[in-house]
Scaffold this motif. Structure first.
Motif, mmCIF file in Angstrom:
data_model
loop_
_atom_site.group_PDB
_atom_site.id
_atom_site.type_symbol
_atom_site.label_atom_id
_atom_site.label_comp_id
_atom_site.label_asym_id
_atom_site.label_seq_id
_atom_site.Cartn_x
_atom_site.Cartn_y
_atom_site.Cartn_z
ATOM 1 N N LEU A 1 -12.970 -13.377 65.288
ATOM 2 C CA LEU A 1 -12.816 -12.035 64.720
ATOM 3 C C LEU A 1 -11.771 -12.027 63.616
ATOM 4 C CD1 LEU A 1 -12.962 -10.029 68.047
ATOM 5 C CD2 LEU A 1 -14.772 -10.247 66.339
ATOM 6 N N ILE B 1 -21.300 -15.836 61.177
ATOM 7 C CA ILE B 1 -22.067 -15.593 62.400
ATOM 8 C C ILE B 1 -21.133 -15.321 63.582
ATOM 9 C CG2 ILE B 1 -23.531 -16.760 64.096
ATOM 10 C CD1 ILE B 1 -25.071 -17.949 61.774
ATOM 11 N N PRO C 1 -29.507 -18.906 70.349
ATOM 12 C CA PRO C 1 -30.335 -19.419 69.255
ATOM 13 C C PRO C 1 -29.887 -20.825 68.828
ATOM 14 C CG PRO C 1 -29.623 -17.165 68.806
ATOM 15 C CD PRO C 1 -28.878 -17.612 70.026
ATOM 16 N N ILE D 1 -37.033 -19.186 62.288
ATOM 17 C CA ILE D 1 -36.228 -17.972 62.346
ATOM 18 C C ILE D 1 -34.853 -18.263 61.742
ATOM 19 C CG2 ILE D 1 -35.206 -16.305 63.977
ATOM 20 C CD1 ILE D 1 -38.270 -16.222 63.804
ATOM 21 N N HIS D 2 -34.320 -17.312 60.965
ATOM 22 C CA HIS D 2 -32.970 -17.366 60.385
ATOM 23 C C HIS D 2 -32.857 -18.339 59.218
ATOM 24 C CE1 HIS D 2 -28.742 -16.485 60.193
ATOM 25 N NE2 HIS D 2 -28.470 -17.773 60.175
ATOM 26 N N THR E 1 -24.453 -14.359 58.476
ATOM 27 C CA THR E 1 -25.390 -13.293 58.756
ATOM 28 C C THR E 1 -24.927 -12.111 57.902
ATOM 29 O OG1 THR E 1 -26.384 -11.926 60.506
ATOM 30 C CG2 THR E 1 -24.104 -12.569 60.846
ATOM 31 N N TYR E 2 -25.308 -10.902 58.253
ATOM 32 C CA TYR E 2 -24.863 -9.778 57.440
ATOM 33 C C TYR E 2 -24.476 -8.615 58.337
ATOM 34 C CZ TYR E 2 -29.688 -8.352 58.297
ATOM 35 O OH TYR E 2 -30.870 -8.034 58.906
ATOM 36 N N LYS E 3 -23.767 -7.660 57.746
ATOM 37 C CA LYS E 3 -23.380 -6.419 58.406
ATOM 38 C C LYS E 3 -23.724 -5.295 57.451
ATOM 39 C CE LYS E 3 -18.930 -5.780 59.912
ATOM 40 N NZ LYS E 3 -17.507 -6.227 59.919
ATOM 41 N N TYR E 4 -24.027 -4.126 57.990
ATOM 42 C CA TYR E 4 -24.219 -2.961 57.126
ATOM 43 C C TYR E 4 -22.931 -2.147 57.074
ATOM 44 C CZ TYR E 4 -29.259 -3.658 56.751
ATOM 45 O OH TYR E 4 -30.503 -4.156 56.459
ATOM 46 N N HIS E 5 -22.441 -1.880 55.872
ATOM 47 C CA HIS E 5 -21.289 -1.000 55.672
ATOM 48 C C HIS E 5 -21.809 0.294 55.050
ATOM 49 C CE1 HIS E 5 -17.974 -4.349 55.470
ATOM 50 N NE2 HIS E 5 -18.803 -4.525 56.472
ATOM 51 N N PRO F 1 -37.245 -17.482 70.111
ATOM 52 C CA PRO F 1 -36.278 -16.514 69.577
ATOM 53 C C PRO F 1 -36.722 -15.075 69.870
ATOM 54 C CG PRO F 1 -36.812 -18.182 67.925
ATOM 55 C CD PRO F 1 -37.753 -18.405 69.077
ATOM 56 N N LYS G 1 -21.680 -4.059 69.818
ATOM 57 C CA LYS G 1 -21.909 -4.582 68.466
ATOM 58 C C LYS G 1 -23.057 -3.873 67.756
ATOM 59 C CE LYS G 1 -19.954 -9.021 69.697
ATOM 60 N NZ LYS G 1 -19.900 -10.456 69.450
ATOM 61 N N ASP H 1 -17.017 -6.712 64.743
ATOM 62 C CA ASP H 1 -18.194 -7.560 64.685
ATOM 63 C C ASP H 1 -19.410 -6.766 65.154
ATOM 64 O OD1 ASP H 1 -19.827 -9.756 64.535
ATOM 65 O OD2 ASP H 1 -19.273 -10.484 66.527
ATOM 66 N N SER H 2 -19.703 -5.664 64.477
ATOM 67 C CA SER H 2 -20.855 -4.840 64.838
ATOM 68 C C SER H 2 -21.858 -4.869 63.688
ATOM 69 C CB SER H 2 -20.414 -3.399 65.103
ATOM 70 O OG SER H 2 -19.502 -3.384 66.184
ATOM 71 N N ALA H 3 -23.123 -4.656 64.015
ATOM 72 C CA ALA H 3 -24.172 -4.722 62.998
ATOM 73 C C ALA H 3 -23.953 -3.667 61.915
ATOM 74 C CB ALA H 3 -25.537 -4.543 63.649
ATOM 75 N N SER H 4 -23.496 -2.470 62.325
ATOM 76 C CA SER H 4 -23.286 -1.388 61.364
ATOM 77 C C SER H 4 -21.897 -0.806 61.565
ATOM 78 C CB SER H 4 -24.334 -0.287 61.557
ATOM 79 O OG SER H 4 -25.634 -0.795 61.337
ATOM 80 N N LYS I 1 -27.403 -11.604 66.208
ATOM 81 C CA LYS I 1 -26.779 -11.819 64.903
ATOM 82 C C LYS I 1 -27.553 -12.803 64.047
ATOM 83 C CE LYS I 1 -22.125 -12.030 65.375
ATOM 84 N NZ LYS I 1 -20.883 -12.471 66.064
ATOM 85 N N ILE I 2 -28.600 -13.401 64.614
ATOM 86 C CA ILE I 2 -29.348 -14.433 63.910
ATOM 87 C C ILE I 2 -30.624 -13.822 63.343
ATOM 88 C CG2 ILE I 2 -30.523 -16.659 64.265
ATOM 89 C CD1 ILE I 2 -27.465 -16.763 64.532
ATOM 90 N N HIS I 3 -30.989 -14.208 62.124
ATOM 91 C CA HIS I 3 -32.230 -13.815 61.449
ATOM 92 C C HIS I 3 -32.209 -12.374 60.940
ATOM 93 C CE1 HIS I 3 -36.343 -14.279 60.178
ATOM 94 N NE2 HIS I 3 -36.676 -13.160 60.790
ATOM 95 N N ALA I 4 -32.039 -11.389 61.827
ATOM 96 C CA ALA I 4 -32.066 -9.994 61.388
ATOM 97 C C ALA I 4 -31.100 -9.220 62.265
ATOM 98 C CB ALA I 4 -33.465 -9.424 61.507
ATOM 99 N N ARG I 5 -30.385 -8.294 61.662
ATOM 100 C CA ARG I 5 -29.307 -7.611 62.358
ATOM 101 C C ARG I 5 -29.359 -6.126 62.056
ATOM 102 N NH1 ARG I 5 -22.846 -9.035 61.920
ATOM 103 N NH2 ARG I 5 -22.442 -8.472 64.079
ATOM 104 N N PRO J 1 -30.746 -2.260 61.981
ATOM 105 C CA PRO J 1 -32.119 -1.789 61.758
ATOM 106 C C PRO J 1 -32.899 -2.849 60.971
ATOM 107 C CG PRO J 1 -30.522 -0.079 61.213
ATOM 108 C CD PRO J 1 -29.737 -1.343 61.413
#
Lengths: 444, 444
Positions: free
Chosen positions: A20, A122, A222, A392-393, A405-409, B222, B340, B361-364, B391-395, B397
């Motif tokens: 973190l 990740i 994964p 995948i990924h 990976t990504y995060k939405y802000h 997966p 998360k 460490d949350s998706a949004s 957290k892998i491939h798609a995170r 929505p």
């Protein structure tokens, strides 16, 4: 050195806490850590080589007892020049473009309501790797550059070398979040971490395909890795046969031990007679053992290929060859026996090439190029994290981006969903724009 | 209807064969299939509603016996207007931008040696979903648009409705690769497909978090899905308290049953006294049951929150509230108890907002916006495939892009790796360029 041995579980938990903090470091801080590791290795050649000597001696005893191969002992051995190439690698990873923080997409949902998709690490990556001691340093460097905490499990053959290298890395990065890199050594610890799907986000096993398969079958974490590389070259009816001979030769002979070397050569019936005698002669001169199906054997004097041959990754100077009647049959053969790694069609007909490339479900599909190009360095991905045969990924050769990976802000101004619901719902604007998320908490 | 029942294994193998052909279809062909599905549903209202009636009757019997809830029976029920909204959805998926074929990156490795990273379908997607019969149509539509073969397993409560809808889809797409959509019905078949990691590329389970967790724990395929949604809103010391009240109200009350509704409200100690009494009064007027920690209870008359509350997804008009002493403590609480999914900070201080967003460490992660915005439609992703807490491939929505992966296409002119190795190695140029891979085999 630690006084009491922590359990694997404790180590993973420490790595998770560190991850973190690691995610909030700037590229400059991660770079400094990488250069500190390289400098510390430069300053410790003597200690490292002394530790490595113990591993090599133990390896040589086992070689004498017939339990190890010469190749394994060679891979184990470090030298001054090997250590220099390791620190070159660490410094080159340090200087790669930052894989983190980039705004991958920006969309205005409404006035003052802006969504940013931001590249982030990740989290915790568990790695299990072969006996080359340089693997430990490489994986730690890739992990740090991409902001991931890493669990490092090397081969027991390299235990002395790995222990000293790990200790050097830990001390050199003492100002980074404590516990970002963790070493585990026992085989039981591997089984323990396979269960920790709440704490480990990704596993990267390296080694034999059986080993990677074992990991995949025994964890719900994964897995990024590659199992087999049964690559194909198809010499089409419309191939330039001189080019085909050169490329098919390169794909097998240039370095046969690697996963992107060709294992099966398919030849269209229309050109088999014109192509095969010269091709097989050229392979023979390079000591390649050719095994052919009935129709190949009618044209050239080679051993018979069995059904098993079509599904075998030789990793050696051995090649199976079959004659096929059509492009469709070539695609059918590859679909049946291939491992979805890399396939190449040699043809002057672009339409047939496109059909081959679209129809095959392989990570890499090539037209008039050697399968050996399937590699992160040659693809220009910078540092190579590994090759993935999963879909995948990350797929095919994987660069540092594969460890992100990504995060939405979402930046709003008191926006509520109720505004966009019901009778008088306000519509969203949803327009892409060229913005970047700005980190107001950053000073450097 | 089929005369003899195929095994689940056979169905998955058929889907796998179909997936290769499906991947080569143009967007126009996939669109035509989707419109054919919508038209066929329009033409079959009577049959569908008759089949649905059987499910609803069976459901009502179980409701009378106390085994089903009214909500479940309501979700089961189709109507003319429900069927119209289903076909609207199918036509809207048809008109989405094509998620396939796009060149995601193009790099010139050397003269006439060009590498293209091309978006392609994943292959075979296994889906297991709840008892709403519209789910089957939605998932089939998303699968077809993204070129994936789908295995469809619906809830047994909706078996008559699902069977007729599946049959309509199959007949309407008779000119598409045979077997692209497969229905399985028995619970044993689910266990069978969980083992088929060679044939199924991705699983998308929908349902309770226990169910998604069960799937994750029992397969090495997966999994894309979401387990829990324990979302947080943090009212910072620097919050605009009027805005905070509105946003925190929206996040809980606007639709409490969904995963992006807030479950725990954290309030900075500096503003707790000014903020909490009015906020709690507002929640009370909307029948929200508030549970607070000791410090909350000192300020407002609410029930005590237990340790279990912090880790509970109520999915209802219940909210736990805690007072924290600092931004760091808020981050610590969320890290300890969160899932998360989505967290929002309400503050006028951009620096503190950025720190919150980077550290979690949350998706949004949101700033001054309701957690309820965490949704594919609101994010502007077009059709929503689901929400991922992995957290892998798609995170977060996930749009249609989450049902795609990529392939590398390399176009050469007889290039061999030997040219780039050894003493006189030719260097790679590795320059990005703006090209697109051209499919020479396509006529439309």
């Amino acid at each position: 050195m630690t006084m009491t041995e922590k359990t694997a579980t404790t180590k993973v938990q420490e790595a998770q806490a560190a991850s973190l903090e690691l995610a909030t470091l700037s590229d400059a801080e991660r770079k400094r850590g990488l250069h500190a590791i390289a400098d510390a290795i430069d300053d410790s050649h003597e200690e490292i080589l002394a530790a490595n000597e113990k591993d090599v001696e133990a390896g040589e005893e086992l070689l004498a007892a017939g339990e190890y191969s010469q190749a394994l002992v060679d891979r184990l051995k470090l030298s001054e020049s090997k250590l220099e190439s390791i620190t070159d690698m660490v410094r080159s990873v340090a200087e790669q473009d930052d894989p983190l923080g980039e705004t991958l997409a920006a969309r205005r949902l409404d006035d003052d309501l802006e969504l940013f998709k931001v590249a982030v690490p990740i989290g915790v990556v568990g790695t299990i790797f072969e006996s080359r001691p340089d693997a430990l340093v490489q994986i730690a460097a890739l992990g740090l550059k991409s902001g991931n905490a890493v669990i490092l499990k090397g081969g027991s053959e390299a235990s002395h070398s790995n222990r000293i290298l790990y200790e050097i890395i830990r001390e050199a990065t003492a100002d980074l979040p404590d516990g970002w890199a963790q070493q585990i050594e026992a085989r039981e610890d591997v089984d323990a971490i396979l269960e920790m799907d709440d704490s480990i986000d990704l596993l990267m096993p390296r080694g034999s395909s059986e080993f990677v398969q074992y990991i995949q079958d025994n964890t719900s974490i994964p897995v990024l890795g590659h199992t087999e590389g049964i690559c194909h070259v198809f010499v089409d009816a419309e191939a330039d046969l001189e080019m085909a001979t050169d490329v098919a030769f390169d794909a097998k002979v240039q370095y046969p031990a690697v996963c992107n070397a060709v294992e099966t050569l398919l030849v269209h019936a229309d050109v088999a007679e014109a192509f095969l005698p010269e091709m097989v002669e050229r392979y023979r001169e390079a000591d390649v053992e050719v095994r052919g199906d009935d129709r190949v054997q009618e044209l050239v004097d080679v051993e018979a290929a069995t059904d098993e041959d079509w599904a075998t990754e030789y990793g050696d100077l051995v090649l199976s060859v079959a004659v096929v009647d059509s492009l469709t049959d070539a695609i059918g053969h590859i679909t049946q026996y291939g491992s979805k790694h890399t396939e190449s069609i040699l043809t002057e007909d672009d339409e047939r090439a496109s059909k081959f490339m679209r129809s095959l479900d392989s990570a890499s599909v090539f037209h008039n190029a050697s399968t050996r190009f399937s590699d992160g360095y040659r693809f220009g991905l910078g540092a190579e994290v590994g090759i993935s045969t999963g879909k995948i990924h990350a797929r095919g050769p994987v660069g540092l981006e594969g460890l992100t990976t990504y995060k939405y802000h979402l930046e709003g101004d008191g926006h509520r969903v109720a505004t966009y619901a019901g009778e008088d719902a306000r519509p969203f604007s949803h327009e892409e724009f060229d913005g970047e998320w700005t980190d107001a908490s950053r000073t450097e």
